[in-house]
Design a protein around this motif. Structure first.
Motif, PDB file in Angstrom:
ATOM      1  N   ARG A  10       0.814  -1.209  -0.081  1.00 51.63           N
ATOM      2  CA  ARG A  10      -0.066  -0.188   0.091  1.00 51.63           C
ATOM      3  C   ARG A  10       0.801   1.225   0.027  1.00 51.63           C
ATOM      4  O   ARG A  10       1.840   1.397   0.689  1.00 51.63           O
ATOM      5  CB  ARG A  10      -0.824   0.079   1.218  1.00 51.63           C
ATOM      6  CG  ARG A  10      -1.798   1.269   1.004  1.00 51.63           C
ATOM      7  CD  ARG A  10      -3.068   0.983   2.185  1.00 51.63           C
ATOM      8  NE  ARG A  10      -2.716   0.872   3.698  1.00 51.63           N
ATOM      9  CZ  ARG A  10      -3.379   0.836   4.503  1.00 51.63           C
ATOM     10  NH1 ARG A  10      -4.954   0.589   4.192  1.00 51.63           N
ATOM     11  NH2 ARG A  10      -3.408   0.709   5.973  1.00 51.63           N
ATOM     12  N   SER A  35      -2.342   0.568  -4.091  1.00 54.59           N
ATOM     13  CA  SER A  35      -1.166  -0.248  -3.599  1.00 54.59           C
ATOM     14  C   SER A  35      -0.406  -0.795  -5.059  1.00 54.59           C
ATOM     15  O   SER A  35      -0.853  -0.501  -6.196  1.00 54.59           O
ATOM     16  CB  SER A  35      -1.658  -1.504  -3.194  1.00 54.59           C
ATOM     17  OG  SER A  35      -2.520  -1.507  -1.959  1.00 54.59           O
ATOM     18  N   HIS A  71      -7.754   3.189  -1.668  1.00 57.33           N
ATOM     19  CA  HIS A  71      -6.574   2.905  -1.413  1.00 57.33           C
ATOM     20  C   HIS A  71      -5.574   2.251  -2.432  1.00 57.33           C
ATOM     21  O   HIS A  71      -6.153   1.321  -3.337  1.00 57.33           O
ATOM     22  CB  HIS A  71      -6.374   1.660  -0.192  1.00 57.33           C
ATOM     23  CG  HIS A  71      -6.766   2.209   1.078  1.00 57.33           C
ATOM     24  ND1 HIS A  71      -7.973   1.357   1.867  1.00 57.33           N
ATOM     25  CD2 HIS A  71      -6.415   3.383   2.029  1.00 57.33           C
ATOM     26  CE1 HIS A  71      -8.288   2.140   2.753  1.00 57.33           C
ATOM     27  NE2 HIS A  71      -7.443   3.089   3.047  1.00 57.33           N
TER      28      HIS A  71
END
Length: 472
Positions: free
Chosen positions: A26, A87, A85
């Protein structure tokens, strides 16, 4: 300088020679702000290899494949999940490898001009590409460009994946493997269990972010070289207010007595030794201004003067710092990713120019020293409360941004027949006031500054006697 363009001979995808076992990484609080920055572009100029260019290109492809097995993040792509998110998927998709030819260029034709030739900009892939596009584009590329009497190996890496520390760790490893190493000397650390790993989400406009500075304005780019002796002189001047006064006076009198024709350019090794003796005497002082801080202060003063700004205007010197050793407990020096924060130091133009070198240098020094574990953590918390991109650029016409570091092992890149002749960069992330610090090729504390300025400001800097007195 011939006007012919660099010709692409071949292009292919290179994948790791072993399958990655790294889980998705991440992007951190330090990675995410870089998504609007352009890819890092740095490379080395080498003499011609002692074998055919065909063999060298093949060797580079093979060693790059091995290097990617140690740095699988570079061979992946970005992925954004349903929560926002981002990553790195270490999925072995691979990187671009390019063989180019510019045999109309010689090493001397690239190094002899005062300004850095635009030809260097053709030695890198992903020109003007912002890091957010790592969702669909490779996260790295290597281009080897064949010259008349040398080669240039240029490496381009997504700035949301690496900072300068991680970039040169990869580049050094790549060279080490090419030279024949069977085992790499420094293993990267892909752990993400740090204060920089955050659940905060950075939101983007439709289509992703845009670069935060204009790439259309005229600029000049020049390398200024500073010898160890010149930097010691700057450090001596910057520190004279905190050094032991009696000893300072005695050494200063001796230095004045040894000058020839009232010119610092005639200072010899004996006087350099006097500087070193004085500075070593005060080496344990926590308030001592470093060599690099002294150099930065001189640059800040001289560029500000060259810009001919009003005395009441605020000027900012922004410096990127490595946080790996600032956190408690310390993180691995081989942590792979961005682990940097920006330290701004501000002053009015009048204050900066009316005081001596030590005044500005002391302010830079105090801000760097104060950037400790607590400051780093406050910076992380501040970003989490308001996630945002890093505003790279010179928005008020009075700012300087210092990047890279003379501590980076840029010349520790022996591909098998010797150290580089020079380190150069591409077009990426350059604007009026963008400075990059490189170690000097001779080492021993020398420094090269890659200075990018508006043409009229560069002309003013070149006429600044206080600055040019230190330039080799």
């Amino acid at each position: 300088m011939p006007s012919s363009s660099t010709t692409i001979i071949s292009k292919c995808t290179v994948r790791p020679d072993q399958k990655s076992r790294i889980k998705p990484l991440r992007l951190s609080v330090s990675d995410l702000p870089m998504l609007s920055c352009q890819y890092i572009q740095k490379g080395v100029l080498l003499t011609a290899p002692p074998f055919s260019i065909t063999h060298f290109v093949s060797l580079l492809r093979q060693s790059l494949s091995v290097a990617l097995s140690h740095f699988p993040a570079l061979a992946g792509r970005f992925s954004t999940d349903s929560d926002g998110h981002i990553s790195i998927l270490c999925n072995d998709t691979g990187v671009d490898f390019i063989h180019a030819k510019a045999t109309f260029l010689s090493v001397n034709s690239l190094l002899s001009p005062i300004d850095v030739p635009d030809s260097f900009k053709e030695f890198f892939a992903f020109d003007r590409t912002i890091s957010y596009t790592g969702h669909v584009r490779p996260l790295a590329a290597v281009q080897v460009t064949e010259l008349a009497d040398g080669v240039f190996v240029g490496c381009t890496v997504n700035h949301a994946v690496t900072d300068g520390t991680s970039f040169w760790h990869f580049f050094n490893t790549f060279a080490e493997i090419t030279k024949g190493a069977k085992k790499i000397s420094k293993v990267p650390d892909f752990s993400r269990d740090t204060v920089f790993d955050s659940p905060a989400v950075l939101k983007f406009p439709a289509g992703g972010p845009a670069v935060t500075f204009s790439g259309a304005v005229p600029l000049r780019e020049r390398i200024f070289h500073f010898s160890r002796e010149a930097i010691l002189r700057m450090k001596f001047r910057a520190n004279k207010g905190i050094l032991k006064s009696d000893y300072y006076k005695s050494v200063n009198n001796e230095i004045i007595g040894k000058q020839s024709n009232d010119s610092w350019k005639t200072v010899n090794g004996e006087i350099t030794s006097l500087f070193e003796t004085l500075l070593k005497t005060n080496a344990n002082r926590t308030d001592e201004i470093s060599s690099f801080q002294s150099l930065c202060a001189q640059l800040w003063r001289s560029v500000t003067r060259a810009r001919k700004l009003e005395s009441g205007k605020t000027t900012t010197f922004r410096m990127a710092v490595n946080c790996r050793h600032r956190l408690e407990p310390r993180l691995s020096p081989y942590y792979f990713g961005n682990l940097i924060q920006s330290i701004p130091t501000v002053a009015s133009v009048g204050e900066l120019l009316s005081h001596d070198l030590g005044w500005g240098a002391e302010r830079l020094h105090k801000n760097v020293v104060a950037h400790d574990n607590e400051t780093v953590r406050r910076g992380v918390a501040d970003w989490e409360s308001n996630p945002r991109l890093f505003p790279l650029g010179n928005f008020d016409g009075a700012s300087i941004t210092m990047g890279s570091s003379p501590r980076f092992p840029m010349y520790d890149n022996d591909f098998g027949w010797g150290r580089p002749l020079a380190v150069r960069s591409g077009r990426a992330n350059k604007f009026d006031g963008k400075i990059s610090a490189f170690p000097g090729r001779e080492g021993n504390g020398s420094v090269d500054l890659e200075v990018v300025l508006a043409p009229e400001t560069m002309a003013g800097l070149e006429n600044d006697l206080e600055f040019m007195e230190y330039v080799s």
